[in-house]
Design a protein around this motif. Structure first.
Motif, PDB file in Angstrom:
ATOM      1  N   THR A  92     -42.197  92.430 -40.580  1.00 32.72           N
ATOM      2  CA  THR A  92     -41.703  91.072 -40.368  1.00 32.72           C
ATOM      3  C   THR A  92     -41.084  90.596 -41.663  1.00 32.72           C
ATOM      4  OG1 THR A  92     -42.278  88.833 -39.647  1.00 32.72           O
ATOM      5  CG2 THR A  92     -43.870  89.973 -41.036  1.00 32.72           C
ATOM      6  N   ALA A  93     -40.249  89.600 -41.594  1.00 31.06           N
ATOM      7  CA  ALA A  93     -39.687  89.024 -42.815  1.00 31.06           C
ATOM      8  C   ALA A  93     -40.709  88.093 -43.450  1.00 31.06           C
ATOM      9  CB  ALA A  93     -38.412  88.253 -42.494  1.00 31.06           C
ATOM     10  N   PRO A  94     -40.721  88.000 -44.786  1.00 26.34           N
ATOM     11  CA  PRO A  94     -41.621  87.051 -45.426  1.00 26.34           C
ATOM     12  C   PRO A  94     -41.256  85.618 -45.061  1.00 26.34           C
ATOM     13  CG  PRO A  94     -40.065  87.939 -47.016  1.00 26.34           C
ATOM     14  CD  PRO A  94     -39.890  88.729 -45.758  1.00 26.34           C
ATOM     15  N   ASP A  95     -42.254  84.780 -44.958  1.00 19.91           N
ATOM     16  CA  ASP A  95     -42.039  83.370 -44.645  1.00 19.91           C
ATOM     17  C   ASP A  95     -41.542  82.666 -45.909  1.00 19.91           C
ATOM     18  OD1 ASP A  95     -42.302  80.590 -44.154  1.00 19.91           O
ATOM     19  OD2 ASP A  95     -43.875  80.940 -42.679  1.00 19.91           O
ATOM     20  N   VAL A  96     -40.300  82.276 -45.914  1.00 15.66           N
ATOM     21  CA  VAL A  96     -39.695  81.680 -47.105  1.00 15.66           C
ATOM     22  C   VAL A  96     -40.391  80.380 -47.487  1.00 15.66           C
ATOM     23  CG1 VAL A  96     -37.580  80.725 -48.088  1.00 15.66           C
ATOM     24  CG2 VAL A  96     -37.479  82.770 -46.648  1.00 15.66           C
ATOM     25  N   ARG A  97     -40.848  79.615 -46.505  1.00 17.68           N
ATOM     26  CA  ARG A  97     -41.533  78.356 -46.820  1.00 17.68           C
ATOM     27  C   ARG A  97     -42.822  78.622 -47.586  1.00 17.68           C
ATOM     28  NH1 ARG A  97     -41.817  75.992 -40.881  1.00 17.68           N
ATOM     29  NH2 ARG A  97     -42.370  78.207 -40.634  1.00 17.68           N
ATOM     30  N   VAL A  98     -43.521  79.686 -47.227  1.00 22.01           N
ATOM     31  CA  VAL A  98     -44.741  80.053 -47.955  1.00 22.01           C
ATOM     32  C   VAL A  98     -44.389  80.480 -49.381  1.00 22.01           C
ATOM     33  CG1 VAL A  98     -46.665  81.681 -48.054  1.00 22.01           C
ATOM     34  CG2 VAL A  98     -45.994  80.677 -45.862  1.00 22.01           C
ATOM     35  N   LEU A  99     -43.325  81.275 -49.518  1.00 23.45           N
ATOM     36  CA  LEU A  99     -42.914  81.710 -50.855  1.00 23.45           C
ATOM     37  C   LEU A  99     -42.490  80.523 -51.716  1.00 23.45           C
ATOM     38  CD1 LEU A  99     -40.878  84.964 -50.095  1.00 23.45           C
ATOM     39  CD2 LEU A  99     -43.156  84.780 -51.127  1.00 23.45           C
ATOM     40  N   SER A 122     -36.304  84.454 -58.119  1.00 27.69           N
ATOM     41  CA  SER A 122     -36.516  85.436 -57.052  1.00 27.69           C
ATOM     42  C   SER A 122     -36.779  84.760 -55.712  1.00 27.69           C
ATOM     43  CB  SER A 122     -37.678  86.364 -57.411  1.00 27.69           C
ATOM     44  OG  SER A 122     -37.332  87.230 -58.471  1.00 27.69           O
ATOM     45  N   VAL A 123     -37.504  83.647 -55.731  1.00 25.13           N
ATOM     46  CA  VAL A 123     -37.746  82.905 -54.481  1.00 25.13           C
ATOM     47  C   VAL A 123     -36.415  82.419 -53.904  1.00 25.13           C
ATOM     48  CG1 VAL A 123     -38.787  80.846 -53.479  1.00 25.13           C
ATOM     49  CG2 VAL A 123     -40.102  82.249 -55.094  1.00 25.13           C
ATOM     50  N   VAL A 124     -35.562  81.884 -54.755  1.00 25.17           N
ATOM     51  CA  VAL A 124     -34.246  81.416 -54.300  1.00 25.17           C
ATOM     52  C   VAL A 124     -33.430  82.591 -53.766  1.00 25.17           C
ATOM     53  CG1 VAL A 124     -32.059  80.389 -55.053  1.00 25.17           C
ATOM     54  CG2 VAL A 124     -34.240  79.450 -55.869  1.00 25.17           C
ATOM     55  N   LEU A 125     -33.484  83.727 -54.455  1.00 25.97           N
ATOM     56  CA  LEU A 125     -32.718  84.895 -54.034  1.00 25.97           C
ATOM     57  C   LEU A 125     -33.203  85.415 -52.679  1.00 25.97           C
ATOM     58  CD1 LEU A 125     -30.634  87.089 -54.478  1.00 25.97           C
ATOM     59  CD2 LEU A 125     -32.289  88.295 -55.938  1.00 25.97           C
ATOM     60  N   ILE A 126     -34.512  85.447 -52.477  1.00 24.01           N
ATOM     61  CA  ILE A 126     -35.049  85.916 -51.193  1.00 24.01           C
ATOM     62  C   ILE A 126     -34.580  85.022 -50.053  1.00 24.01           C
ATOM     63  CG2 ILE A 126     -37.183  86.171 -49.850  1.00 24.01           C
ATOM     64  CD1 ILE A 126     -38.507  87.222 -52.419  1.00 24.01           C
ATOM     65  N   ARG A 127     -34.610  83.698 -50.276  1.00 24.08           N
ATOM     66  CA  ARG A 127     -34.115  82.779 -49.236  1.00 24.08           C
ATOM     67  C   ARG A 127     -32.658  83.099 -48.915  1.00 24.08           C
ATOM     68  NH1 ARG A 127     -34.274  78.346 -46.354  1.00 24.08           N
ATOM     69  NH2 ARG A 127     -36.387  77.669 -46.863  1.00 24.08           N
ATOM     70  N   SER A 128     -31.837  83.318 -49.924  1.00 28.10           N
ATOM     71  CA  SER A 128     -30.427  83.622 -49.706  1.00 28.10           C
ATOM     72  C   SER A 128     -30.261  84.921 -48.929  1.00 28.10           C
ATOM     73  CB  SER A 128     -29.698  83.729 -51.045  1.00 28.10           C
ATOM     74  OG  SER A 128     -28.376  84.184 -50.881  1.00 28.10           O
ATOM     75  N   LEU A 129     -31.023  85.937 -49.282  1.00 33.78           N
ATOM     76  CA  LEU A 129     -30.908  87.232 -48.619  1.00 33.78           C
ATOM     77  C   LEU A 129     -31.336  87.150 -47.155  1.00 33.78           C
ATOM     78  CD1 LEU A 129     -32.287  89.485 -51.488  1.00 33.78           C
ATOM     79  CD2 LEU A 129     -29.949  89.492 -50.612  1.00 33.78           C
ATOM     80  N   LEU A 130     -32.398  86.410 -46.896  1.00 33.59           N
ATOM     81  CA  LEU A 130     -32.888  86.305 -45.519  1.00 33.59           C
ATOM     82  C   LEU A 130     -32.001  85.402 -44.677  1.00 33.59           C
ATOM     83  CD1 LEU A 130     -36.739  86.226 -46.086  1.00 33.59           C
ATOM     84  CD2 LEU A 130     -35.332  88.119 -45.284  1.00 33.59           C
TER      85      LEU A 130
END
Length: 497
Positions: free
Chosen positions: A301-308, A397-405
């Motif tokens: 599953t994809a990581p939950d961005v809100r949790v990150l 990294s949190v910002v980057l993950i949101r962008s990637l997802l």
């Protein structure tokens, strides 16, 4: 190799001239590796430069009987260490090396045994005693004495021997002796199917499973001509950023702990555990294993961005509280400063380099997919700067993950290349370059016509960063050694292979 220019040097004297020109043009020596081709030994030098991604390979051949190469140690400090490694593992003599001491080789190895040669006895008779003392440099003078530390340490830490020459509490010189956990990783790759050997890459350095798996995977895909879809590459990038976050969080806590602020460490470990559970949810493994393979990437599953993002806010608050403690800030500030010039001369990578003002970052210089990344840079080069780079990289990294997802959208979380199972009918070579959480990781592979590995060379960023520890510790006090060592937090296993 599809991504690099190649050149075979017929005259060994050309090596220094060409290499000097590449270094002057902004290239760095990313890797030097010997290959046993039977009657000859072949040495490959990989030079890389970024913006745009550029890679050049130089090849030099020497007879297997009395092999010799001209040393580049006079123009490149990393080259001198690669040469010492090749001497210990292949018996290649670097002619003109200013300090040709053993590096990898331990004294219990039998004389004339070079373990990466194809003719090497796989079960040699090792010596029982230390018949060849390690050539530590002796420092003499009024009030100078030595403090030996290791190789066996208290607590959960890998083996490494540190020899301090001190006056009072001030360190005059430190010598670090490593390679106590040399496992023959590169030899273990040989003969395996290239498509099947990613699990070994994941175990090179356990806290860098995803990044090493990805560097190996990119190298294999380069060698075999496998083209991974962009969506799959972005999912791979997400996993590497998750790995960056949980390791940086652990370091923020450990650095605080090393100056006695154990409450901050307790909260950092709490956050780290939360992140490890997120990893397990995303990939089925707390250390992000089994998700990246040649021609494929698979997320449960994809990581939950809100949790990150909530984790990121928690980390920011923890860092603010830590640095508001006057004792912490005093112990971090101006401690073990590594200047930009020193970092550049040593070839430092990752957060060590960026804390000293260098902008090196493989996500920008050698992107395997387009990433909206701006390197996090601080300039003071001390423990505080290395702490701040980690803190700021977590938020980035949190910002980057949101962008990637966001870009990935709702597509399936398992992505395979159309040609993932294709085995080339011709020998090939490939290079994979990834910005792991410690810095740039490079894997170079060679395959035969059946798709089996004939040579794998691995360079963890710790290889480049370990020499910086003694440099930064010069004129630092002995009680600060644990703090400084943690601020670098280098991998013994990744270095020793």
């Amino acid at each position: 190799m599809s991504a690099a220019s190649n050149g075979t040097l017929t005259d060994p004297r050309e090596l220094a001239t060409v290499s000097r020109g590449l270094l002057a043009d902004g290239y760095r020596l990313a890797l030097a590796a010997a290959h046993d081709d039977g009657p000859t030994l072949r040495i490959v030098y990989l030079f890389t430069a970024g913006l745009p991604d550029r890679r050049i390979e130089l090849t030099l051949v020497t007879p297997i009987e009395n092999p010799e190469i001209p040393s580049l140690a006079g123009i490149s400090f990393p080259a001198g260490r690669f040469e010492r490694e090749m001497h210990d593992l292949f018996g290649i003599v670097p002619a003109g090396h200013p300090l040709p001491r053993r590096l990898v080789r331990h004294s219990h190895w039998p004389a004339g045994w070079y373990p990466l040669r194809r003719s090497a006895d796989p079960n040699p008779t090792f010596m029982d005693a230390d018949t060849e003392p390690f050539p530590f440099v002796t420092v003499e003078g009024p009030g100078v004495y030595e403090i030996p530390v290791g190789p066996v340490h208290a607590g959960l830490i890998e083996p490494g021997h540190f020899r301090f020459s001190v006056v009072g509490e001030t360190i005059v010189k430190l010598k670090a002796r490593l390679w106590f956990v040399h496992r023959g990783i590169e030899r273990l790759f040989e003969g395996q199917l290239a498509l099947d050997a990613a699990p070994l890459a994941e175990r090179i350095s356990g806290d860098t499973s995803a990044a090493h798996a990805l560097a190996y995977t990119l190298a294999v895909e380069d060698a075999l001509g496998i083209v991974m879809p962009t969506g799959g590459q972005r999912l791979r990038a997400v996993l590497v950023e998750l790995e960056r976050i949980y390791n940086h969080v652990a370091d923020l806590g450990s650095l605080a702990s090393d100056v006695g602020y154990s409450v901050a460490n307790a909260h950092a470990q709490r956050i780290r555990e939360q992140l490890l559970r997120i990893n397990a949810t995303v990939t089925g493994h707390r250390l992000l294993r089994d998700a990246i393979r040649p021609g494929a990437v698979s997320l449960l599953t994809a990581p939950d961005v809100r949790v990150l993002e909530a984790v990121g806010a928690d980390v920011a608050e923890l860092a603010d509280l830590t640095l508001a403690n006057s004792t912490v800030r005093d112990r971090f500030t101006d401690t073990a400063t590594l200047t930009a010039e020193q970092a550049a001369d040593l070839g430092c990578l990752g957060y060590v380099a960026r804390a000293s003002g260098l902008t090196t970052d493989a996500r920008v210089d050698h992107p395997f997919t387009a990433l909206p990344v701006e390197p996090v840079v601080h300039t003071d080069g001390d423990v505080l700067a290395r702490y701040l780079v980690r803190r700021d990289e977590i938020a980035a990294s949190v910002v980057l993950i949101r962008s990637l997802l966001d870009e990935h959208g709702g597509r399936p979380h398992t992505v395979r290349a159309d040609d993932a199972d294709v085995v080339t009918s011709a020998p090939g070579s490939g290079v994979g370059i990834v910005e792991g959480w410690r810095g740039t990781i490079v894997h170079r592979v060679e395959t035969d016509a059946a798709g089996r590995l004939t040579r794998v060379k691995v360079v963890d960023p710790s290889w480049f960063n370990w020499p910086a520890v003694p440099v930064a510790l010069r004129d630092t006090i002995v009680p600060d050694f644990p703090l400084v060592n943690k601020s670098f937090n280098l991998s013994y296993a990744g270095n020793d292979l």
